[in-house]
Scaffold this motif. Structure first.
Motif, PDB file in Angstrom:
ATOM      1  N   ASP A   1       4.183  -8.908   4.021  1.00 59.60           N
ATOM      2  CA  ASP A   1       3.410 -10.126   4.199  1.00 59.60           C
ATOM      3  C   ASP A   1       2.252  -9.997   5.190  1.00 59.60           C
ATOM      4  OD1 ASP A   1       4.850 -11.621   2.319  1.00 59.60           O
ATOM      5  OD2 ASP A   1       6.408 -12.156   3.797  1.00 59.60           O
ATOM      6  N   VAL A   2       1.792  -8.781   5.495  1.00 60.92           N
ATOM      7  CA  VAL A   2       0.648  -8.573   6.407  1.00 60.92           C
ATOM      8  C   VAL A   2      -0.385  -7.703   5.654  1.00 60.92           C
ATOM      9  CG1 VAL A   2      -0.131  -7.622   8.619  1.00 60.92           C
ATOM     10  CG2 VAL A   2       2.125  -8.704   8.440  1.00 60.92           C
ATOM     11  N   PRO A   3      -1.598  -8.224   5.445  1.00 58.17           N
ATOM     12  CA  PRO A   3      -2.596  -7.424   4.710  1.00 58.17           C
ATOM     13  C   PRO A   3      -2.960  -6.133   5.441  1.00 58.17           C
ATOM     14  CG  PRO A   3      -3.284  -9.732   4.922  1.00 58.17           C
ATOM     15  CD  PRO A   3      -2.100  -9.553   5.793  1.00 58.17           C
ATOM     16  N   CYS A   4      -3.456  -5.184   4.691  1.00 60.03           N
ATOM     17  CA  CYS A   4      -3.830  -3.892   5.278  1.00 60.03           C
ATOM     18  C   CYS A   4      -5.069  -4.056   6.171  1.00 60.03           C
ATOM     19  CB  CYS A   4      -4.166  -2.878   4.171  1.00 60.03           C
ATOM     20  SG  CYS A   4      -2.751  -2.512   3.117  1.00 60.03           S
ATOM     21  N   PRO A   5      -5.233  -3.234   7.225  1.00 58.87           N
ATOM     22  CA  PRO A   5      -6.418  -3.317   8.078  1.00 58.87           C
ATOM     23  C   PRO A   5      -7.686  -2.894   7.292  1.00 58.87           C
ATOM     24  CG  PRO A   5      -5.006  -1.480   8.746  1.00 58.87           C
ATOM     25  CD  PRO A   5      -4.288  -2.227   7.667  1.00 58.87           C
ATOM     26  N   GLN A   6      -8.810  -3.336   7.824  1.00 59.30           N
ATOM     27  CA  GLN A   6     -10.080  -3.000   7.167  1.00 59.30           C
ATOM     28  C   GLN A   6     -10.270  -1.487   7.137  1.00 59.30           C
ATOM     29  OE1 GLN A   6     -13.290  -5.119   9.029  1.00 59.30           O
ATOM     30  NE2 GLN A   6     -12.980  -6.885   7.681  1.00 59.30           N
TER      31      GLN A   6
ATOM     32  N   GLY B   1      11.633 -13.979  -1.425  1.00 61.55           N
ATOM     33  CA  GLY B   1      10.392 -13.570  -2.086  1.00 61.55           C
ATOM     34  C   GLY B   1       9.327 -13.230  -1.033  1.00 61.55           C
ATOM     35  N   MET B   2       8.562 -12.139  -1.249  1.00 60.61           N
ATOM     36  CA  MET B   2       7.553 -11.720  -0.267  1.00 60.61           C
ATOM     37  C   MET B   2       6.506 -10.846  -0.959  1.00 60.61           C
ATOM     38  SD  MET B   2       9.578  -8.796   1.912  1.00 60.61           S
ATOM     39  CE  MET B   2      10.951  -9.822   2.287  1.00 60.61           C
ATOM     40  N   THR B   3       5.448 -10.531  -0.205  1.00 55.44           N
ATOM     41  CA  THR B   3       4.386  -9.641  -0.699  1.00 55.44           C
ATOM     42  C   THR B   3       4.445  -8.360   0.106  1.00 55.44           C
ATOM     43  OG1 THR B   3       3.024 -11.547  -1.225  1.00 55.44           O
ATOM     44  CG2 THR B   3       1.915  -9.413  -1.109  1.00 55.44           C
ATOM     45  N   ILE B   4       4.484  -7.244  -0.609  1.00 56.31           N
ATOM     46  CA  ILE B   4       4.495  -5.932   0.055  1.00 56.31           C
ATOM     47  C   ILE B   4       3.073  -5.352  -0.088  1.00 56.31           C
ATOM     48  CG2 ILE B   4       5.522  -3.626   0.112  1.00 56.31           C
ATOM     49  CD1 ILE B   4       7.507  -5.858   0.698  1.00 56.31           C
ATOM     50  N   TYR B   5       2.502  -4.982   1.034  1.00 59.43           N
ATOM     51  CA  TYR B   5       1.169  -4.362   1.053  1.00 59.43           C
ATOM     52  C   TYR B   5       1.334  -2.860   1.252  1.00 59.43           C
ATOM     53  CZ  TYR B   5      -0.714  -9.069   1.664  1.00 59.43           C
ATOM     54  OH  TYR B   5      -1.061 -10.381   1.507  1.00 59.43           O
ATOM     55  N   ARG B   6       0.722  -2.078   0.305  1.00 58.35           N
ATOM     56  CA  ARG B   6       0.704  -0.600   0.435  1.00 58.35           C
ATOM     57  C   ARG B   6      -0.701  -0.228   0.883  1.00 58.35           C
ATOM     58  NH1 ARG B   6      -0.405   4.105  -2.715  1.00 58.35           N
ATOM     59  NH2 ARG B   6       1.130   5.744  -2.327  1.00 58.35           N
ATOM     60  N   CYS B   7      -0.724   0.362   2.092  1.00 59.75           N
ATOM     61  CA  CYS B   7      -2.011   0.662   2.695  1.00 59.75           C
ATOM     62  C   CYS B   7      -2.198   2.188   2.818  1.00 59.75           C
ATOM     63  CB  CYS B   7      -2.137   0.041   4.086  1.00 59.75           C
ATOM     64  SG  CYS B   7      -1.760  -1.736   4.104  1.00 59.75           S
ATOM     65  N   VAL B   8      -3.378   2.685   2.429  1.00 60.54           N
ATOM     66  CA  VAL B   8      -3.704   4.109   2.590  1.00 60.54           C
ATOM     67  C   VAL B   8      -4.990   4.177   3.434  1.00 60.54           C
ATOM     68  CG1 VAL B   8      -4.265   6.280   1.412  1.00 60.54           C
ATOM     69  CG2 VAL B   8      -2.741   4.597   0.315  1.00 60.54           C
ATOM     70  N   ASP B   9      -4.873   4.804   4.636  1.00 58.81           N
ATOM     71  CA  ASP B   9      -6.052   4.849   5.504  1.00 58.81           C
ATOM     72  C   ASP B   9      -6.946   6.039   5.121  1.00 58.81           C
ATOM     73  OD1 ASP B   9      -4.814   7.071   6.530  1.00 58.81           O
ATOM     74  OD2 ASP B   9      -4.306   6.182   8.481  1.00 58.81           O
ATOM     75  N   ALA B  10      -8.067   6.246   5.890  1.00 59.27           N
ATOM     76  CA  ALA B  10      -9.049   7.300   5.570  1.00 59.27           C
ATOM     77  C   ALA B  10      -8.440   8.686   5.649  1.00 59.27           C
ATOM     78  CB  ALA B  10     -10.246   7.187   6.515  1.00 59.27           C
ATOM     79  N   ALA B  11      -7.400   8.872   6.489  1.00 60.81           N
ATOM     80  CA  ALA B  11      -6.773  10.183   6.616  1.00 60.81           C
ATOM     81  C   ALA B  11      -5.729  10.424   5.535  1.00 60.81           C
ATOM     82  CB  ALA B  11      -6.139  10.308   7.998  1.00 60.81           C
ATOM     83  N   GLY B  12      -5.449   9.371   4.706  1.00 63.18           N
ATOM     84  CA  GLY B  12      -4.469   9.513   3.626  1.00 63.18           C
ATOM     85  C   GLY B  12      -3.040   9.104   4.014  1.00 63.18           C
TER      86      GLY B  12
ATOM     87  N   GLN C   1      -5.823  -0.992  -0.270  1.00 65.18           N
ATOM     88  CA  GLN C   1      -4.658  -1.899  -0.281  1.00 65.18           C
ATOM     89  C   GLN C   1      -4.158  -2.093  -1.713  1.00 65.18           C
ATOM     90  OE1 GLN C   1      -4.524  -5.579   2.224  1.00 65.18           O
ATOM     91  NE2 GLN C   1      -4.789  -6.606   0.266  1.00 65.18           N
ATOM     92  N   THR C   2      -2.857  -2.007  -1.895  1.00 65.55           N
ATOM     93  CA  THR C   2      -2.218  -2.314  -3.176  1.00 65.55           C
ATOM     94  C   THR C   2      -1.147  -3.370  -2.906  1.00 65.55           C
ATOM     95  OG1 THR C   2      -2.517  -0.019  -3.821  1.00 65.55           O
ATOM     96  CG2 THR C   2      -1.053  -1.340  -5.175  1.00 65.55           C
ATOM     97  N   LEU C   3      -1.111  -4.432  -3.761  1.00 66.15           N
ATOM     98  CA  LEU C   3      -0.133  -5.528  -3.565  1.00 66.15           C
ATOM     99  C   LEU C   3       1.016  -5.406  -4.549  1.00 66.15           C
ATOM    100  CD1 LEU C   3      -2.551  -8.571  -3.287  1.00 66.15           C
ATOM    101  CD2 LEU C   3      -1.404  -7.432  -1.434  1.00 66.15           C
ATOM    102  N   ARG C   4       2.148  -5.829  -4.099  1.00 64.14           N
ATOM    103  CA  ARG C   4       3.289  -5.954  -4.999  1.00 64.14           C
ATOM    104  C   ARG C   4       4.095  -7.189  -4.564  1.00 64.14           C
ATOM    105  NH1 ARG C   4       7.030  -1.197  -7.115  1.00 64.14           N
ATOM    106  NH2 ARG C   4       5.156  -0.909  -8.320  1.00 64.14           N
TER     107      ARG C   4
END
Length: 198
Positions: free
Chosen positions: A36-41, A18-29, A45-48
């Protein structure tokens, strides 16, 4: 670990515990997926949450069906090496008849026949004057041994006695006579091949 993927649905994540998947979209898209690592500031961020995936039991090993054994044709080498089945036991019968015999001079022996050949017994000859000093010839009298059959219930004891006497005559008779040895071996064979030997 950062993975750069073209689209979210194409990402395949295998989770064991079991784990957490972070979907990160930066300013450039640009889209990144992180385990298991949160998206950078500055990123959206979308969690699953992904639970432990069920594992399948290990496949059972199925033994191949036994192969039919085709016997090899016997060759000269295998024919010699093959074990010979034991011969069936021989059915033992009663010992052959024996006869208790007595010679004309009182000696007893065991014989094979009720009517042994007659023996020529030397007679004393005398001269014309009645003395043996002037005897000029020889004479013998034909005499037969008297024999009677050994009773059936005493045959085994009689054959054992005959075997023992034949062995004594062969081994202690003064010389190793082949006829005496042959008689001992014959009596032993008769005794052992009969019901006497059990």
């Amino acid at each position: 670990m950062l993975l750069l993927l073209a689209a979210w649905p194409s990402a395949v994540v295998v989770a064991q515990d079991g784990m957490t998947i972070y979907r990160c979209v930066d300013a450039a898209g640009a889209v990144t997926l992180q385990n298991d690592v949160p998206c950078p500031q500055g990123s959206t961020q979308t969690l699953r949450k992904v639970g432990a995936l069920p594992t399948l039991p290990a496949p059972q090993v199925v033994a191949p069906p036994p192969r039919a054994v085709v016997p090899k044709p016997a060759t000269a080498a295998t024919a010699v090496a093959s074990p010979v089945p034991p011969a069936p036991p021989t059915k033992r019968g009663p010992p052959p008849p024996l006869f208790q015999c007595r010679t004309w001079d009182g000696r007893d022996y065991l014989g094979d026949t009720e009517t042994p050949p007659a023996a020529c017994v030397q007679m004393e000859t005398v001269g014309i004057d009645g003395s043996s000093t002037l005897a000029a010839g020889q004479a013998c009298e034909m005499r037969r041994d008297a024999c009677i059959p050994v009773p059936a219930e005493q045959l085994c004891a009689a054959w054992k006695k005959r075997m023992d006497e034949a062995e004594f005559r062969w081994k202690f008779g003064g010389s190793r006579n082949d006829d005496r040895k042959a008689e001992f071996e014959r009596a032993t064979r008769v005794y052992r091949d009969s019901t006497c030997a059990g």
